[in-house]
Motif scaffolding. Sequence first.
Motif, PDB file in Angstrom:
ATOM      1  N   ASN A   1      -3.460  -4.138  -3.325  1.00  0.00           N
ATOM      2  CA  ASN A   1      -2.880  -4.558  -4.317  1.00  0.00           C
ATOM      3  C   ASN A   1      -1.937  -3.236  -5.003  1.00  0.00           C
ATOM      4  O   ASN A   1      -2.468  -2.145  -5.253  1.00  0.00           O
ATOM      5  N   PHE A   2      -0.462  -3.321  -5.127  1.00  0.00           N
ATOM      6  CA  PHE A   2       0.140  -2.257  -5.469  1.00  0.00           C
ATOM      7  C   PHE A   2      -0.165  -1.461  -6.848  1.00  0.00           C
ATOM      8  O   PHE A   2      -0.318  -0.131  -6.622  1.00  0.00           O
TER       9      PHE A   2
ATOM     10  N   GLY B   1       3.286   3.819   2.924  1.00  0.00           N
ATOM     11  CA  GLY B   1       2.523   2.554   3.246  1.00  0.00           C
ATOM     12  C   GLY B   1       2.460   1.946   4.638  1.00  0.00           C
ATOM     13  O   GLY B   1       2.655   2.726   5.748  1.00  0.00           O
ATOM     14  N   GLY B   2       2.266   0.749   4.831  1.00  0.00           N
ATOM     15  CA  GLY B   2       2.020   0.217   6.074  1.00  0.00           C
ATOM     16  C   GLY B   2       0.699  -0.484   6.246  1.00  0.00           C
ATOM     17  O   GLY B   2      -0.153  -0.126   5.804  1.00  0.00           O
TER      18      GLY B   2
ATOM     19  N   THR C   1       0.738  -1.290   0.048  1.00  0.00           N
ATOM     20  CA  THR C   1       0.141   0.112   0.193  1.00  0.00           C
ATOM     21  C   THR C   1       1.015   1.367  -0.032  1.00  0.00           C
ATOM     22  O   THR C   1       2.036   1.205   0.302  1.00  0.00           O
ATOM     23  N   THR C   2       0.511   2.227  -0.467  1.00  0.00           N
ATOM     24  CA  THR C   2       1.076   3.613  -0.512  1.00  0.00           C
ATOM     25  C   THR C   2       0.321   4.693   0.114  1.00  0.00           C
ATOM     26  O   THR C   2       0.485   5.784  -0.165  1.00  0.00           O
TER      27      THR C   2
ATOM     28  N   TRP D   1      -7.667   5.967  -4.985  1.00  0.00           N
ATOM     29  CA  TRP D   1      -8.099   5.646  -3.819  1.00  0.00           C
ATOM     30  C   TRP D   1      -7.329   4.394  -3.068  1.00  0.00           C
ATOM     31  O   TRP D   1      -7.226   3.578  -3.956  1.00  0.00           O
ATOM     32  N   ARG D   2      -6.660   4.636  -1.935  1.00  0.00           N
ATOM     33  CA  ARG D   2      -5.850   3.925  -1.493  1.00  0.00           C
ATOM     34  C   ARG D   2      -6.359   3.470  -0.161  1.00  0.00           C
ATOM     35  O   ARG D   2      -7.087   3.822   0.456  1.00  0.00           O
TER      36      ARG D   2
END
Length: 241
Positions: A104-105, A80-81, A74-75, A134-135
């Motif tokens: 998913n990257f 990330g984390g 994740t970004t 959207w992350r």
Amino acid sequence: MTDRTVVPFGAWSSPMTPELLTERAVRLSELRVVGGDVWWLESRPAEAGRQVVVRRSPDGTVVDVVPEGFSARTTVHEYGGGSYTVAGLRGPDGVARSTLVFSNFADQRLWAVEPGGAAGPRPLTPEPPEPAAWRYADARALPGADWLVAVRERHRGERAADVVNDVVAVPAAGGDPLELVSGHDFFAAPRPSPDGGRLAWLAWDHPNMPWDGTELWVADLASGPAGSPTVSGHRLVAGGP
């Protein structure tokens, strides 16, 4: 004697390449124990840095659970984390099964896959309006097998002010997330209590970094219309400037 060639520092030819030094340097992170299984995240330079969730069963069997074509990274917050979680979730057929949920990257959507199942990963969150806009991160299942909570980060432009963070509930069968908590610049680590009665999370605001001034919040968690989760009674437990 072998003839020598004198060249400037750092310009000589060497069989030791950067690829040779790094291709076997697998990095391990996000170790979890679920029941009798041990799970972890492997960053693999030999696969162009793809990050794979791996499971070791009690009998010693080790398998990749994230298939080729996917990378669990994740970004959110850029660095990330909280790339994956494992829980018993109810799928589209209404049956609860042990499920891996990961960000998913390539598209930053949440995906779910059943270890050892014949079906491949299925998306839980909708396609964003722009690629990877959207992350999602730090997903955790709510008791009851029907919903997860996660941090969502929406990018609506190029400026920092165009980035909106919140905590959302995601249907385990897939669908549009429901906003649960908002009002801060950053959120992290949403965690339901074991009995499903409360939800805790971390929050902080510009210009603070999380180690400068972070707040721990708790709210009451309940079921709303059609069983969707709701939160109320927000209260600050600890932290501040």
